[in-house]
Design a protein around this motif. Structure first.
Motif, PDB file in Angstrom:
ATOM      1  N   ALA A  34       0.668  -1.277   0.171  1.00 22.60           N
ATOM      2  CA  ALA A  34      -0.169  -0.161  -0.029  1.00 22.60           C
ATOM      3  C   ALA A  34       0.750   1.565   0.329  1.00 22.60           C
ATOM      4  CB  ALA A  34      -0.841   0.061   1.347  1.00 22.60           C
ATOM      5  N   ALA A  35       1.922   1.055   0.872  1.00 18.97           N
ATOM      6  CA  ALA A  35       2.906   2.707   0.761  1.00 18.97           C
ATOM      7  C   ALA A  35       3.371   2.669  -0.434  1.00 18.97           C
ATOM      8  CB  ALA A  35       3.907   2.617   2.393  1.00 18.97           C
ATOM      9  N   ILE A  36       4.432   1.610  -0.982  1.00 21.89           N
ATOM     10  CA  ILE A  36       4.870   1.369  -2.451  1.00 21.89           C
ATOM     11  C   ILE A  36       4.066   1.792  -3.337  1.00 21.89           C
ATOM     12  CG2 ILE A  36       5.021  -0.641  -3.141  1.00 21.89           C
ATOM     13  CD1 ILE A  36       7.815   1.232  -2.516  1.00 21.89           C
ATOM     14  N   GLU A  37       3.300   1.241  -3.126  1.00 23.77           N
ATOM     15  CA  GLU A  37       2.155   2.144  -4.507  1.00 23.77           C
ATOM     16  C   GLU A  37       2.546   3.651  -4.896  1.00 23.77           C
ATOM     17  OE1 GLU A  37      -1.611   0.082  -3.468  1.00 23.77           O
ATOM     18  OE2 GLU A  37      -1.170  -1.279  -5.639  1.00 23.77           O
ATOM     19  N   GLN A  38       2.009   4.508  -3.839  1.00 20.47           N
ATOM     20  CA  GLN A  38       2.040   5.836  -3.461  1.00 20.47           C
ATOM     21  C   GLN A  38       3.044   6.174  -3.641  1.00 20.47           C
ATOM     22  OE1 GLN A  38      -0.638   7.802  -2.827  1.00 20.47           O
ATOM     23  NE2 GLN A  38      -1.680   5.844  -2.326  1.00 20.47           N
ATOM     24  N   VAL A  39       4.259   5.622  -3.416  1.00 13.80           N
ATOM     25  CA  VAL A  39       6.242   6.346  -4.122  1.00 13.80           C
ATOM     26  C   VAL A  39       5.638   5.689  -6.483  1.00 13.80           C
ATOM     27  CG1 VAL A  39       7.998   5.255  -4.270  1.00 13.80           C
ATOM     28  CG2 VAL A  39       7.101   4.957  -2.296  1.00 13.80           C
ATOM     29  N   VAL A  40       5.035   4.468  -6.324  1.00 15.77           N
ATOM     30  CA  VAL A  40       5.601   4.509  -7.793  1.00 15.77           C
ATOM     31  C   VAL A  40       4.825   5.495  -8.619  1.00 15.77           C
ATOM     32  CG1 VAL A  40       4.811   3.306  -8.989  1.00 15.77           C
ATOM     33  CG2 VAL A  40       6.331   1.989  -7.142  1.00 15.77           C
ATOM     34  N   ARG A  41       3.253   6.426  -7.357  1.00 16.15           N
ATOM     35  CA  ARG A  41       2.767   6.984  -8.313  1.00 16.15           C
ATOM     36  C   ARG A  41       3.896   8.601  -8.621  1.00 16.15           C
ATOM     37  NH1 ARG A  41      -1.964   4.735  -4.641  1.00 16.15           N
ATOM     38  NH2 ARG A  41      -3.038   3.168  -6.350  1.00 16.15           N
ATOM     39  N   VAL A  42       3.680   8.730  -7.406  1.00 15.82           N
ATOM     40  CA  VAL A  42       5.008  10.323  -7.743  1.00 15.82           C
ATOM     41  C   VAL A  42       6.572   9.939  -8.922  1.00 15.82           C
ATOM     42  CG1 VAL A  42       6.640  11.263  -6.085  1.00 15.82           C
ATOM     43  CG2 VAL A  42       5.188  10.046  -5.058  1.00 15.82           C
ATOM     44  N   ASP A  43       6.495   8.098  -9.073  1.00 11.13           N
ATOM     45  CA  ASP A  43       7.474   8.147  -9.814  1.00 11.13           C
ATOM     46  C   ASP A  43       6.931   7.881 -11.064  1.00 11.13           C
ATOM     47  OD1 ASP A  43       9.553   7.896  -8.009  1.00 11.13           O
ATOM     48  OD2 ASP A  43       9.332   4.830  -8.240  1.00 11.13           O
ATOM     49  N   LEU A  44       6.361   8.197 -11.597  1.00 11.25           N
ATOM     50  CA  LEU A  44       5.640   7.921 -12.476  1.00 11.25           C
ATOM     51  C   LEU A  44       4.661   9.920 -13.199  1.00 11.25           C
ATOM     52  CD1 LEU A  44       4.512   4.205 -13.543  1.00 11.25           C
ATOM     53  CD2 LEU A  44       6.552   5.520 -13.983  1.00 11.25           C
ATOM     54  N   ASP A  45       4.484  10.482 -12.206  1.00 15.56           N
ATOM     55  CA  ASP A  45       3.656  11.991 -12.338  1.00 15.56           C
ATOM     56  C   ASP A  45       5.058  12.290 -13.096  1.00 15.56           C
ATOM     57  OD1 ASP A  45       1.074  10.798 -11.526  1.00 15.56           O
ATOM     58  OD2 ASP A  45       1.478  11.295 -10.409  1.00 15.56           O
ATOM     59  N   VAL A  79      16.909   3.876  -9.776  1.00  5.43           N
ATOM     60  CA  VAL A  79      17.767   3.722  -9.833  1.00  5.43           C
ATOM     61  C   VAL A  79      18.297   4.702  -8.389  1.00  5.43           C
ATOM     62  CG1 VAL A  79      20.780   3.144  -9.812  1.00  5.43           C
ATOM     63  CG2 VAL A  79      19.255   2.515 -11.502  1.00  5.43           C
ATOM     64  N   LEU A  80      18.215   6.298  -8.531  1.00  5.41           N
ATOM     65  CA  LEU A  80      18.720   7.249  -7.833  1.00  5.41           C
ATOM     66  C   LEU A  80      17.929   6.903  -6.973  1.00  5.41           C
ATOM     67  CD1 LEU A  80      20.047   9.670 -10.126  1.00  5.41           C
ATOM     68  CD2 LEU A  80      20.936   8.175  -8.188  1.00  5.41           C
ATOM     69  N   GLY A  81      15.904   6.573  -6.746  1.00  6.65           N
ATOM     70  CA  GLY A  81      15.266   6.820  -6.434  1.00  6.65           C
ATOM     71  C   GLY A  81      15.114   5.399  -5.623  1.00  6.65           C
ATOM     72  N   ASP A  82      15.614   3.998  -5.154  1.00 10.19           N
ATOM     73  CA  ASP A  82      16.085   3.631  -4.401  1.00 10.19           C
ATOM     74  C   ASP A  82      16.891   4.102  -3.588  1.00 10.19           C
ATOM     75  OD1 ASP A  82      14.437   1.057  -6.569  1.00 10.19           O
ATOM     76  OD2 ASP A  82      16.013   0.229  -6.617  1.00 10.19           O
ATOM     77  N   THR A  83      17.870   4.654  -3.977  1.00 10.07           N
ATOM     78  CA  THR A  83      19.046   5.030  -2.379  1.00 10.07           C
ATOM     79  C   THR A  83      18.342   6.341  -2.281  1.00 10.07           C
ATOM     80  OG1 THR A  83      20.763   4.677  -4.051  1.00 10.07           O
ATOM     81  CG2 THR A  83      20.845   6.279  -2.050  1.00 10.07           C
ATOM     82  N   LEU A  84      17.594   6.989  -2.580  1.00 12.94           N
ATOM     83  CA  LEU A  84      16.325   8.087  -1.818  1.00 12.94           C
ATOM     84  C   LEU A  84      15.291   7.632  -0.779  1.00 12.94           C
ATOM     85  CD1 LEU A  84      15.278  11.653  -1.368  1.00 12.94           C
ATOM     86  CD2 LEU A  84      13.706  10.855  -3.603  1.00 12.94           C
ATOM     87  N   PHE A  85      14.714   6.331  -1.792  1.00 16.42           N
ATOM     88  CA  PHE A  85      13.912   5.377  -0.623  1.00 16.42           C
ATOM     89  C   PHE A  85      14.364   5.366   0.725  1.00 16.42           C
ATOM     90  CE2 PHE A  85      10.498   2.744  -0.039  1.00 16.42           C
ATOM     91  CZ  PHE A  85       9.436   3.331   0.627  1.00 16.42           C
ATOM     92  N   THR A  86      15.502   4.034   0.311  1.00 18.11           N
ATOM     93  CA  THR A  86      16.607   4.208   2.007  1.00 18.11           C
ATOM     94  C   THR A  86      16.540   4.953   2.810  1.00 18.11           C
ATOM     95  OG1 THR A  86      16.579   2.080   0.222  1.00 18.11           O
ATOM     96  CG2 THR A  86      18.273   2.564   2.582  1.00 18.11           C
ATOM     97  N   ARG A 122      13.722   6.240   4.421  1.00 20.74           N
ATOM     98  CA  ARG A 122      13.155   5.396   5.466  1.00 20.74           C
ATOM     99  C   ARG A 122      13.811   5.139   6.446  1.00 20.74           C
ATOM    100  NH1 ARG A 122      13.761  -1.488   4.284  1.00 20.74           N
ATOM    101  NH2 ARG A 122      12.251  -2.144   5.837  1.00 20.74           N
ATOM    102  N   ARG A 123      15.554   5.305   6.515  1.00 19.71           N
ATOM    103  CA  ARG A 123      15.969   5.268   7.509  1.00 19.71           C
ATOM    104  C   ARG A 123      16.047   6.480   8.281  1.00 19.71           C
ATOM    105  NH1 ARG A 123      17.116   1.295   5.445  1.00 19.71           N
ATOM    106  NH2 ARG A 123      19.546  -0.048   5.165  1.00 19.71           N
ATOM    107  N   LEU A 124      15.972   7.781   7.442  1.00 19.20           N
ATOM    108  CA  LEU A 124      15.284   8.885   8.789  1.00 19.20           C
ATOM    109  C   LEU A 124      14.176   8.212   9.003  1.00 19.20           C
ATOM    110  CD1 LEU A 124      16.533  11.737   6.381  1.00 19.20           C
ATOM    111  CD2 LEU A 124      17.402  10.798   8.286  1.00 19.20           C
ATOM    112  N   ALA A 125      12.995   7.990   9.285  1.00 19.31           N
ATOM    113  CA  ALA A 125      11.907   7.497   9.026  1.00 19.31           C
ATOM    114  C   ALA A 125      11.858   6.798  10.811  1.00 19.31           C
ATOM    115  CB  ALA A 125      10.542   7.358   8.096  1.00 19.31           C
TER     116      ALA A 125
END
Length: 216
Positions: free
Chosen positions: A151-162, A182-189, A192-195
């Motif tokens: 459910a969370a990643i679906e929101q991330v993917v919508r941002v990606d494609l937008d 590729v860079l988004g994977d790092t950003l997401f990681t 996630r750490r900060l959260a």
């Protein structure tokens, strides 16, 4: 434009451009004289795509050549072109060999989400590997947790494609998608750490400890 301007606009050194020309992954420019050629916007877009695949995606030139040949096939829609590019970007590096139960869980998971998928997509195998890794480490991921992640990643993917959907050419979309994946994977990681730090503080620090940690 001349090759010097092409280099400046695409952010790729001239020697690298000449190498790509020799390798046949960048089309030749329009000849204007001996050892001279004129290049257009399509060369800028192609160079940026190559740079995203090589520098960001980590793909070897031979693989880039194959990808570019595939996406150049006439009649392919953008969904198919994106799929051809995304398939080649590495997902997980591990020696873990998933068992059939892990592969079945991966298939059951995407089916349960109602997601469109391909059985032979590398992401399916990668999911099975990750599930196997959690299981072998003694920390299996239960279905309820997987569904919450979905459910969370679906929101991330919508941002990606937008962020890439409004680009004017398919090569610009492919370049942006490769780089942002590729860079988004790092950003997401990192996010996630900060959260995790924030959520841990909310759950496990009392008010005085929380205040003291913020002051330090």
């Amino acid at each position: 434009m001349r090759i010097a301007e092409l280099s400046e606009r695409a952010g790729v050194p001239i020697p690298t451009i000449k190498y790509y020309l020799r390798e046949g992954i960048l089309p030749r420019g329009e000849p204007t004289g001996r050892n001279q050629a004129r290049y257009g916007a399509e060369h800028v877009h192609r160079l940026r795509l190559i740079r995203a695949l090589v520098t960001v995606g980590g793909l070897p030139i031979t693989t880039v050549r194959e990808v570019l040949a595939e996406v150049a096939e006439p009649g392919l829609g953008l969904h198919t072109k994106l799929g051809l590019v995304m398939r080649r970007i590495p997902l997980v590096g591990t020696d873990i060999e998933p068992e059939e139960e892990d592969r079945e869980r991966a298939r059951a998971f995407v089916t349960r989400q109602g997601w469109f998928f391909y059985e032979d997509h590398p992401a399916m195998d990668a999911l099975a590997v990750v599930l196997a890794g959690h299981r072998e480490a003694g920390h299996p991921v239960d279905d309820a947790s997987l569904d919450r992640y979905a459910a969370a990643i679906e929101q991330v993917v919508r941002v990606d494609l937008d962020r890439v959907g409004d680009l004017p050419t398919s090569e610009e979309v492919l370049e942006a998608a490769a780089a942002k994946t590729v860079l988004g994977d790092t950003l997401f990681t990192v996010l996630r750490r900060l959260a995790q730090i924030d959520e841990s503080a909310k759950r496990y620090l009392d008010e005085d400890e929380h205040r003291s940690a913020r002051e330090d």
